[in-house]
Design a protein around this motif. Structure first.
Motif, PDB file in Angstrom:
ATOM      1  N   LEU A  64      -2.947  -3.253   9.303  1.00  0.00           N
ATOM      2  CA  LEU A  64      -3.712  -2.956   8.039  1.00  0.00           C
ATOM      3  C   LEU A  64      -4.937  -2.557   8.570  1.00  0.00           C
ATOM      4  O   LEU A  64      -5.700  -1.710   7.823  1.00  0.00           O
ATOM      5  N   HIS A  65      -5.697  -3.795   9.415  1.00  0.00           N
ATOM      6  CA  HIS A  65      -7.107  -3.544   9.622  1.00  0.00           C
ATOM      7  C   HIS A  65      -7.407  -2.119  10.360  1.00  0.00           C
ATOM      8  O   HIS A  65      -8.587  -1.551   9.897  1.00  0.00           O
ATOM      9  N   HIS A  82      -5.923   0.611  10.417  1.00  0.00           N
ATOM     10  CA  HIS A  82      -5.823   1.657   9.528  1.00  0.00           C
ATOM     11  C   HIS A  82      -6.515   1.804   8.296  1.00  0.00           C
ATOM     12  O   HIS A  82      -7.129   3.139   8.085  1.00  0.00           O
ATOM     13  N   LYS A  83      -7.131   0.567   7.854  1.00  0.00           N
ATOM     14  CA  LYS A  83      -7.763   0.697   6.523  1.00  0.00           C
ATOM     15  C   LYS A  83      -9.359   0.573   6.693  1.00  0.00           C
ATOM     16  O   LYS A  83     -10.022   0.662   5.661  1.00  0.00           O
ATOM     17  N   SER A  84      -9.706  -0.023   7.842  1.00  0.00           N
ATOM     18  CA  SER A  84     -10.969  -0.624   8.075  1.00  0.00           C
ATOM     19  C   SER A  84     -11.437   0.036   9.313  1.00  0.00           C
ATOM     20  O   SER A  84     -12.464   0.821   9.349  1.00  0.00           O
ATOM     21  N   GLU A  88       1.020   2.111   7.017  1.00  0.00           N
ATOM     22  CA  GLU A  88       1.448   3.318   6.145  1.00  0.00           C
ATOM     23  C   GLU A  88       2.560   2.835   5.363  1.00  0.00           C
ATOM     24  O   GLU A  88       2.747   2.973   4.252  1.00  0.00           O
ATOM     25  N   GLU A  92       2.285  -0.345   3.162  1.00  0.00           N
ATOM     26  CA  GLU A  92       1.495  -0.002   1.868  1.00  0.00           C
ATOM     27  C   GLU A  92       2.394   0.734   0.845  1.00  0.00           C
ATOM     28  O   GLU A  92       2.428   0.307  -0.294  1.00  0.00           O
ATOM     29  N   ALA A 100      -8.682  -4.804   3.816  1.00  0.00           N
ATOM     30  CA  ALA A 100      -7.618  -3.999   4.122  1.00  0.00           C
ATOM     31  C   ALA A 100      -6.047  -4.511   3.721  1.00  0.00           C
ATOM     32  O   ALA A 100      -5.100  -3.765   3.771  1.00  0.00           O
ATOM     33  N   LYS A 120      -4.629  -0.191  -2.666  1.00  0.00           N
ATOM     34  CA  LYS A 120      -6.001   0.378  -3.368  1.00  0.00           C
ATOM     35  C   LYS A 120      -6.183   0.492  -4.862  1.00  0.00           C
ATOM     36  O   LYS A 120      -7.417   0.593  -5.178  1.00  0.00           O
TER      37      LYS A 120
END
Length: 532
Positions: free
Chosen positions: A35-36, A38-40, A99, A102, A440, A444
């Motif tokens: 997650l980190h 991908h999102k950070s 992905e 989420e 992350a 959202k």
């Protein structure tokens, strides 16, 4: 003529990395790391490449400390672009997992209303199959439970991306920020590609106390070193400090800085929240460094996973000296509630104790007891624990950033354990947002207005005084205040005297002294003799 023996020089810092980023639990544990990245991490590098000059300037501005700015000079943007491409290739499967997780979690919340979850397994996306279990809580809110042990055995755990960066530390402020800035290669550095679990890491760090010939060190580091001229500036032939065991009638607590304290009692050593720094070549606040610690640390205690308490660089460097690593228990119901025990074992620790609240470990004429760590402190239901160390008739509470939001917890603590004479506790009235390290992990879409009062804070003065009263304390040590400069790359520069947290600390100390307690704010190495 005897052969010259070497150890790592005091200013030599060894930074564990995951594909050039500092190692902490959000870059190592498989689901959080997925997650980190991908999102950070990937968005951060993409944002930097859109305006390198802005990021480089903002990262140097003290007023913007803690912001999401990449502290890399704009002329090195090409190296950042290359790193971005390498990460996208090497961690593509982590991105697909993130992905899928989420998207599926959002779908599951909309779809599952209390009916059987069994048919929904057919809807699991391929990256999640065999890795998760679907469940409800008792008011029929669905969640995804991660089978974390399976992930450590699969492709999403990536020890092949791990390395150790040996570098000369000029000043405490020269380290890249842990969360926002990757380690690009600099002159005088050595990049040693090696998984954290490898035994060879301990062979290098054993030289902190037992120096070895240059040839031995070359063999340990292998292809990372091609010339002696690379290695010698990072070494010293000065002998290590000689450790003298404490033999006093009571315990000695050597406060080492921030939340790190060494308890010595009847031949046993306990190191709480180990964060140890190299000694910069340009000087700075005095500190004890690795070769000045005991040759054996019977128990290393971790209160929680914030990297100013669980420091992978320190743990790896001390791994061969630590008899047992003691960590809080994870419940595993949230994707971010990773297991510190599994993380430690992935880093080569064999003896890991995961203690429940009020579970204890016997000591000579004493006891180590895990006790509740109360308050969100920025995390939502993640593993955390405070500790009481009993030495004879004396008891010491290492409360870290615990809060007093329920008197009964501390009232019960005294009832269960008796009076706790000495309390080590933080004072923090504001703290960073609860998503400071965990953005992350969150979906959202959420109501951020509702989250404004959720902070990474500890006890304020009133809560602190209540803790002291409830446990029957006679001594207060206000610690973990972020005042030591070697914490700057993790939590930013030390707070000035007029900062709210420092004013609250002053109020706590003044009120505690007015009530007849011994009260002191700790900063830098200090020897304490509780009960003397």
């Amino acid at each position: 003529m005897s052969e010259t023996l070497y150890r790592l020089a005091d200013p030599t810092c060894v930074a564990p990395l995951v594909q050039s980023w500092a190692a902490w639990w959000m870059t190592v544990a498989p689901i959080p790391a997925s997650l980190h990245v991908h999102k950070s991490q990937l968005p951060l590098l993409k944002g930097y490449l859109q305006n390198p000059d802005f990021h480089a300037r903002a990262a140097k501005d003290p007023a913007l400390s803690g912001g999401t700015f990449v502290g890399v000079a704009s002329e090195r943007a090409g190296e950042v672009k290359a790193l971005l491409q390498q990460m996208q290739e090497a961690q593509a499967d982590r991105v697909r997992l993130a992905e899928a997780l989420e998207e599926f979690q959002g779908w599951l919340v909309d779809e599952a209303k209390g009916q059987s979850l069994e048919p929904l397994y057919e809807k699991l996306p391929e990256p999640l199959r065999g890795m998760v279990e679907l469940s409800y809580d008792y008011i029929n809110r669905p969640f995804v439970r991660v089978m974390e042990g399976a992930l450590y055995r699969g492709n999403h755990h990536k020890p092949q991306l791990q390395s150790l960066r040996l570098l000369p530390l000029a000043s405490d402020a020269s380290r890249p920020h842990l969360f926002t800035t990757p380690y690009l290669m600099e002159p005088g550095q050595i990049d040693w590609a090696i998984p954290f679990a490898e035994e060879r890491i301990s062979r290098l760090f054993e030289t902190d106390l037992s120096p070895r010939p240059l040839g031995y060190l070359r063999d340990v580091l292998g292809p990372a070193v091609t010339r002696d001229e690379q290695l010698l500036p990072l070494l010293t032939d000065a002998p290590p400090a000689k450790y003298t065991p404490w033999e006093g009638p009571g315990p000695r607590v050597r406060y080492l800085g921030h939340a790190c304290a060494l308890v010595e009692w009847k031949g046993i050593t306990l190191l709480v929240d180990p964060v140890i720094s190299a000694r910069p070549s340009e000087g700075g606040m005095p500190r004890l460094t690795f070769h000045e610690l005991p040759p054996r640390i019977d128990y290393a205690l971790i209160t929680h996973s914030h990297p100013d308490h669980l420091a992978i660089d320190t743990l790896l460097r001390l791994r061969h000296r630590i008899g047992h690593l003691v960590v809080p228990r994870s419940n595993g119901f949230l994707v971010g509630d990773y297991s510190p025990k599994l993380l430690a074992r992935s880093m080569g620790f064999q003896n890991v104790l995961e203690l429940e609240s009020y579970e204890s470990v016997p000591l000579p004429d004493g006891e180590l007891i895990a006790v509740p760590f109360l308050g969100e402190h920025g995390d939502v239901g993640h593993a955390k624990s405070s500790y009481v160390v009993r030495t004879g008739k004396q008891q010491l509470l290492f409360a870290a950033d615990s809060m007093c939001v329920d008197d009964a917890v501390y009232r019960d603590m005294r009832q269960n354990l008796g009076p706790i004479q000495t309390v080590f506790m933080n004072t923090e009235t504001e703290g960073a947002p609860h998503t400071w390290t965990l953005e992350a992990l969150f979906p959202k879409k959420r109501d951020r207005k509702m989250e404004k009062n959720r902070r990474c804070r500890g006890s304020n003065a009133n809560e602190g005084l209540r803790i002291l009263e409830l446990v029957g304390a006679s001594r207060l040590y206000n610690y973990a205040m972020g005042l030591e400069p070697w914490l700057e790359h993790i939590i930013g520069p030390p707070s000035p005297p007029d900062a709210p947290r420092m004013k609250e600390s002053d109020r706590l100390l003044t009120e505690a002294r007015a009530r007849g307690l011994t009260a002191e704010r700790l900063m830098g190495p200090t020897d304490l003799l509780p009960g003397a």
